[in-house]
Every structure is written in C-alpha cells, then in structure tokens.
Write a protein that holds these residues in place. Structure first.
Motif, short mmCIF file in Angstrom:
data_model
loop_
_atom_site.label_atom_id
_atom_site.label_comp_id
_atom_site.label_asym_id
_atom_site.label_seq_id
_atom_site.Cartn_x
_atom_site.Cartn_y
_atom_site.Cartn_z
N HIS A 95 19.32 13.22 71.92
CA HIS A 95 20.70 12.89 71.58
C HIS A 95 21.54 13.06 72.83
N TRP A 96 22.59 12.28 72.94
CA TRP A 96 23.36 12.24 74.19
C TRP A 96 24.35 13.38 74.34
N GLY A 97 24.64 14.13 73.27
CA GLY A 97 25.75 15.06 73.36
C GLY A 97 25.47 16.48 72.95
N LEU A 98 25.04 17.31 73.89
CA LEU A 98 25.00 18.75 73.63
C LEU A 98 26.38 19.35 73.83
N ASN A 99 27.03 18.98 74.95
CA ASN A 99 28.33 19.59 75.29
C ASN A 99 29.18 18.62 76.11
N PHE A 100 29.39 17.42 75.58
CA PHE A 100 30.20 16.41 76.27
C PHE A 100 31.65 16.59 75.85
N TYR A 101 32.44 17.19 76.73
CA TYR A 101 33.84 17.50 76.42
C TYR A 101 34.79 16.59 77.20
N ASN A 102 34.47 15.30 77.23
CA ASN A 102 35.30 14.33 77.94
C ASN A 102 35.73 13.21 77.00
N SER A 103 36.66 12.41 77.47
CA SER A 103 36.98 11.16 76.79
C SER A 103 35.87 10.16 77.05
N CYS A 104 35.97 9.00 76.43
CA CYS A 104 35.00 7.93 76.67
C CYS A 104 34.95 7.62 78.16
N VAL A 105 33.75 7.45 78.68
CA VAL A 105 33.43 7.23 80.10
C VAL A 105 34.12 8.23 81.03
N SER A 106 34.39 9.41 80.51
CA SER A 106 34.82 10.56 81.31
C SER A 106 36.06 10.29 82.15
N THR A 157 40.19 17.52 69.47
CA THR A 157 39.50 16.27 69.17
C THR A 157 38.00 16.49 69.27
N THR A 158 37.30 16.08 68.25
CA THR A 158 35.84 16.17 68.24
C THR A 158 35.22 14.78 68.40
N SER A 159 36.04 13.82 68.83
CA SER A 159 35.62 12.42 68.90
C SER A 159 35.72 11.84 70.31
N GLY A 160 35.83 12.70 71.34
CA GLY A 160 36.04 12.17 72.67
C GLY A 160 37.35 11.42 72.78
N ASP A 161 38.35 11.94 72.06
CA ASP A 161 39.67 11.31 71.97
C ASP A 161 39.57 9.93 71.31
N LYS A 162 39.02 9.95 70.09
CA LYS A 162 38.94 8.79 69.21
C LYS A 162 38.01 7.69 69.71
N ALA A 163 37.02 8.09 70.51
CA ALA A 163 36.05 7.13 71.02
C ALA A 163 34.79 7.06 70.16
N PHE A 164 34.44 8.17 69.50
CA PHE A 164 33.20 8.28 68.74
C PHE A 164 33.48 8.91 67.39
N PRO A 165 32.57 8.79 66.42
CA PRO A 165 32.73 9.55 65.20
C PRO A 165 32.75 11.05 65.52
N SER A 166 33.61 11.79 64.87
CA SER A 166 33.77 13.22 65.17
C SER A 166 32.45 13.97 65.06
N GLY A 167 32.20 14.80 66.05
CA GLY A 167 30.97 15.58 66.10
C GLY A 167 29.91 14.98 66.97
N ALA A 206 34.83 8.32 60.70
CA ALA A 206 33.94 7.19 60.97
C ALA A 206 34.78 6.08 61.58
N ARG A 207 34.12 5.18 62.30
CA ARG A 207 34.85 4.09 62.94
C ARG A 207 34.72 2.77 62.19
N GLU A 208 33.64 2.60 61.45
CA GLU A 208 33.42 1.34 60.76
C GLU A 208 34.29 1.23 59.51
N GLU A 209 34.45 0.01 59.04
CA GLU A 209 35.19 -0.23 57.81
C GLU A 209 34.22 -0.27 56.63
N ASP A 210 34.79 -0.32 55.42
CA ASP A 210 33.97 -0.42 54.19
C ASP A 210 32.96 0.72 54.11
#
Length: 562
Positions: A446-457, A466-476, A76-80
């Motif tokens: 949903h935006w991601g069936l098979n997005f295998y890129n980093s953030c903004v490609s 990496t299942t997070s777009g290289d730490k851009a999104f929550p994994s999965g 997850a990216r958020e705190e608490d």
C-alpha cells in the motif's frame, strides 16, 4: 450516576453518538504467539475520570490504548455510493487513533459520548496451553484518590473479564511480505526536526517499530529520495541515504546513513527491503531527484531535467547499483531485496518502462524487480518479475497463475472491493487476509504508511485536520500511523489489517494438518460462495466464525497428533 460498559469485538467501530447496545464478547481461543484485540466501550450521564488497570497471568502481554477519533473530510470521492458498504457518507468523526493509555496516566474521561479502551494482548509464543483470565478494572478516580475501603472500592469498581484459551499449537511465522510506503521526509516535517538529526533518527526508529507492530516486514529504503507523489519539476525534502560524489567519470558512494537505517530496520524485525524507484513515477520518463557533489558543490545532478535513458544517467546507474548491491550483500539482505523501476506504468508508457527495465535488470544480481501495475501485458512481455496488481484487476492476473503475484490497493477501488478507508467498516479491511491466502498472494503493498502531504506533495497537511491529503483521496488512504508529540500512534485500521494477516497465518497453521485444498474449501463453505476480491460476505460474523472454526479444528488435530 449511570455508568454503562460493554466489551465488544475489535471489528466494531463504536462512534461517539452510538448506542452501547452491542453483542458482548467474553471468551476467545487463540494460538500461542497470536495477538488478541478487543474493546471496552463506556458512557456516563455526567463526566467522570476512570482509572484503568489489568489483572492477569498474561498481564505483561497486555497493552491498553485510548481510542481517539479521526476526522473524515472525504468519506468517498465517487458518486452513487448508497449501499456500497460504508459506515457513513458524510464528513464527521470516526474512531481510529490508538493512543497508549499510559500517556494519559492510565486514565480516561468518560462522558455521555462513547469512550473506548482498546485492549491488545500479544500472547507469548512460549505460553503453555491452558485457560487464562484477563480482568480490566475500571475505577472512578475520585474513589481511588479517596483511598476507599475494600468494600467501597469493590462497590464502585467495574471489571470486564476476557477468558482466553490458549491451544497447544503456535502461530507459524508470517509468510506474507507486507509493506506500506515509508516517508522519512514526512516524519521530519511533521515533527519539525532536521533531516537525519539525532531527533529524526529516533523518530524513524519509532515509526518503523510501529509499522512492524502491525505486521509490516518490508520497508521502502530511501537510498535516494523516492520519486513518488511529487509534482513534475519539483522536489520533496531530500532524504537520500547514500552520499554521492562525482570525480571525473567515476562516482564515490558513502553508506554511513544507509547502514544506520538498515540497522534500525533489522532491530525492529524488518526482513525485506525495497529500494526507492529508479525512474520517475507514471511512465519512467525521467531520472529521480538524486543529489551529487561535484567540485565542492552539491545539487540535483539527476531529476526531472534528465531523461531516463540519457547516457549520463545510464552510466551513473551502472556504478550506483553496483555499489548498492555490494552493500546489500555485506548486510546479508541481497536475496530479501526488491528493486522498483517505476510506479504504476500504463500501456501508453510500456516502451519507456521496457527501456528502464532493460537498463535495470542486468544490474541487480540476486535481487528482484517489482512494481505496482495492473495490465497483464507487462508480464506477457517479460518486463516484471513480481507484478503488484490492484485488487480491482487481480483476477485477470490470477487466471495466468503468476508465480510471484502481489496485490495492492491505492486511492481506490471505492466500491465492492476490500480497502482501508476510514468510513469503511473494519471487516472490509480484515477480509483481505482470507483472500490473500485463497489466491496464494505472496505480498501486499500500500502506498501510504505515513504520507502527510497534499496530492503530489505540494505542501504538508495536518493529519488531525485532513485525512484525505487535503481532499485528494478518500479519508484514511494516505496513512495508518498518526504523528504524536514526540512519538507515533497506531490505528484501528492498522490493527484490522494485521488481524487479516493473522487470519492468513491461521490458514497456514491449519494447512499443515489438512492441506491447502481443504482449507480453501473451508473458506468458500463458510462464505457460502466462491470467495473473490469482488464477492465476499459483508459482515464480521463470517470472519470471526471462520477463524474460530479453524482454531477449533487446529486444536483437535494438534491434540490427536500430540
């Protein structure tokens, strides 16, 4: 040698280090035409290879998968986040990838770390009502190779039994329109094939089949390369299906690749089509990247360098949409087609979105417009026919009783609401189905069936690292399909979403007998509250208990009407 085996719910996520002390299941009641999934989890105190086979009158309907771990690099990216209903908040491994067991010769290695077989049973719609038994046999390979006697074979074989009762009622046709965005360029890059080569077309077919297998009945069609998740001023690999040539003030359009794409979709049961967005993301300020040939030279005639309302682009759109609309009519899919204007516009970009909407809507005939947006002002101003609203904001829209209301989640929310991140328990994915039914939601995106890129490609990623777009999104979040060697693998999260859609279908089946209000009351009673997107029971017992009660009621009412 100690060999442990348990048969558990599809809603369990049994991690490698977990104990196998779980509630077992051995009976299920289903409607004809329904999918039943469950898991068989194993451990051994020393490595053993186990052969898996099925004995059943439903054998032809059974598919077996080996469950593999995916890596969670960003839980997850958020705190608490303590107490926010995650299975883990630490990086690590989580069962998710479903590899057909036949690829492994119907065998898997069992060690002291959990090995799991996913059993998927698609009960045929014409299955007579009655009781059926599915027996999964687990036999050590060395015993199989030794051609042991029948007595010795029986002594070393473990059988897991599922008794399936098929009631005299069938699942209704899926009403929910369901899409996750399909990226043809990511397929080509991951599998290292030339775009629209024969190898690419074969893979496109397999990916669309895999999407349809988990309930997707709508596909994002790249008539031009979708202007999604692309850094400003850059381009993604061109997957434009429509070939375009400019001759003076006129454009000529060739639809050979488009027709092949639609043919693949139809073959795999896709019924609805969404055309790639006609304007840039997050504000509709620019034209999308569109390749055009002029005087023998092919290049991006439109893109970031062209304003959305430029005379050149507006004139092009009039001809482009007319030609596309004729093709849609020829394919018989005009009324099942939706056009995107721009993804996720904000209030600050409402005027540019209004301009784009005013350009588009007179051009599309019987088709509809829809976009992901989460401020009701767009509806108040008549700028959208089918708002696709984040679950985080949807209750504001529901208060206005929007006729064609859709829902989505994307990158968030991470707290409270349903979602399909890897670190979440499966019931948080599946609860979506009862919510969609209760609030009469027409579609889910949903935006991601098979997005295998980093953030903004900016670059491709390895989805097994990496299942997070290289730490851009929550994994999965970026995908529910995984690329195989020359194939594609599904996921537990994809199956959990489909089970939610089936829950919705069961609600519609019961509605035929008792009416919608009574079904909604049954949902709220089982939940012990007014079920909302931000307030639902956090356990699998609610989901499985409610579904079981509904099926039991359908069985009794069907028999009485019989």
């Amino acid at each position: 040698m100690e060999f442990q085996v348990v048969q558990v719910s599809s809603l369990e996520k049994v991690r490698a280090q977990d104990s196998l002390r779980r509630d077992e299941i051995h009976k299920k009641t289903v409607l004809a035409g329904e999918r039943l999934s469950y898991q068989i989890c194993m451990k051994a105190d020393s490595r053993m290879d186990v052969a898996v086979s099925v004995e059943s009158g439903l054998k032809d309907a059974v598919r077996l998968y080996m469950v593999q771990d995916a890596y969670i690099d960003v839980p997850a990216r958020e705190e608490d986040m303590e107490g926010e209903d995650y299975m883990t908040l630490e990086p690590g491994f989580m069962p998710d990838i479903l590899v057909p067991l036949e690829e492994q010769g119907n065998q898997l290695a069992v060690t002291s770390r959990t090995a799991t077989v996913w059993v998927k049973v698609d009960v045929p719609r014409d299955t007579p009502a009655g009781d059926y038994r599915i027996k999964v046999r687990l036999l050590p390979v060395d015993m199989q190779a030794a051609k042991a006697s029948a007595a010795e074979d029986a002594a070393f074989t473990v059988c897991q039994v599922m008794d399936v009762r098929v009631i005299p009622a069938s699942m209704p046709e899926q009403r929910l329109i369901y899409t996750r965005w399909f990226y043809a360029d990511c397929i080509a890059v991951q599998h290292d094939v030339e775009i629209y080569s024969e190898e690419h077309w074969e893979l496109i077919d397999r990916y669309i089949a895999a999407a349809a297998d988990v309930g997707m009945n709508m596909i994002l069609v790249p008539i031009h390369t979708p202007p999604l998740d692309t850094a400003v001023g850059t381009v993604r690999p061109c997957v434009q299906l429509v070939d375009i040539e400019k001759k003076g003030d006129r454009y000529e359009f060739s639809f050979g690749k488009f027709r092949r794409f639609i043919e693949i979709c139809k073959k795999n049961g896709i019924r609805y089509y969404e055309m790639a967005h006609m304007f840039s993301q997050w504000g509709a300020k620019c034209a999308p990247n569109i390749m055009v040939t002029e005087n023998g030279k092919t290049d991006y005639m439109f893109g970031w360098h062209v304003a959305a309302d430029s005379k050149e682009y507006v004139a092009f759109l009039a001809q482009y949409i007319e030609a596309v609309s004729k093709e849609l009519e020829a394919e018989g899919i005009s009324e099942q087609t939706y056009f995107h204007i721009s993804d996720e516009p904000t209030l600050e970009s409402m005027e540019t979105y209004r301009t784009a909407s005013d350009i588009m809507r007179p051009l599309i005939g019987d088709s509809k417009t829809f976009d992901a947006l989460s401020n009701y002002a767009f509806c108040e101003n008549g700028l959208i026919e089918c708002p696709v609203t984040s679950v985080e904001h949807i209750h504001e829209f529901l208060e206005h009783d929007v006729e064609n209301q859709w829902a989505y989640y994307c990158c968030g929310p991470e707290k409270v609401f349903p979602n399909s991140f890897l670190a979440m328990p499966s019931y948080r994915v599946r609860v979506l189905g009862f919510l969609l039914y209760k609030y009469n939601i027409k579609g889910f995106l949903h935006w991601g069936l098979n997005f295998y890129n980093s953030c903004v490609s900016k670059y491709p990623i390895n989805p097994y690292v990496t299942t997070s777009g290289d730490k851009a999104f929550p994994s999965g979040d970026p995908f529910i399909l995984y690329p195989g060697r020359d194939s594609v693998y599904g996921s537990i999260r994809g199956e959990a979403t489909y089970e939610g859609i089936q829950d919705m279908d069961v609600c519609f089946a019961l509605e035929r007998h008792i009416g919608r209000e009574a079904v909604v009351a049954m949902i709220d009673e089982a939940a012990g509250r007014n079920l909302r997107f931000d307030d639902y029971p956090r356990n699998r017992e609610f989901l499985e208990g409610l579904r079981e009660a509904m099926v039991e009621k359908i069985e009794k009412l069907s028999a009485a009407a019989g």
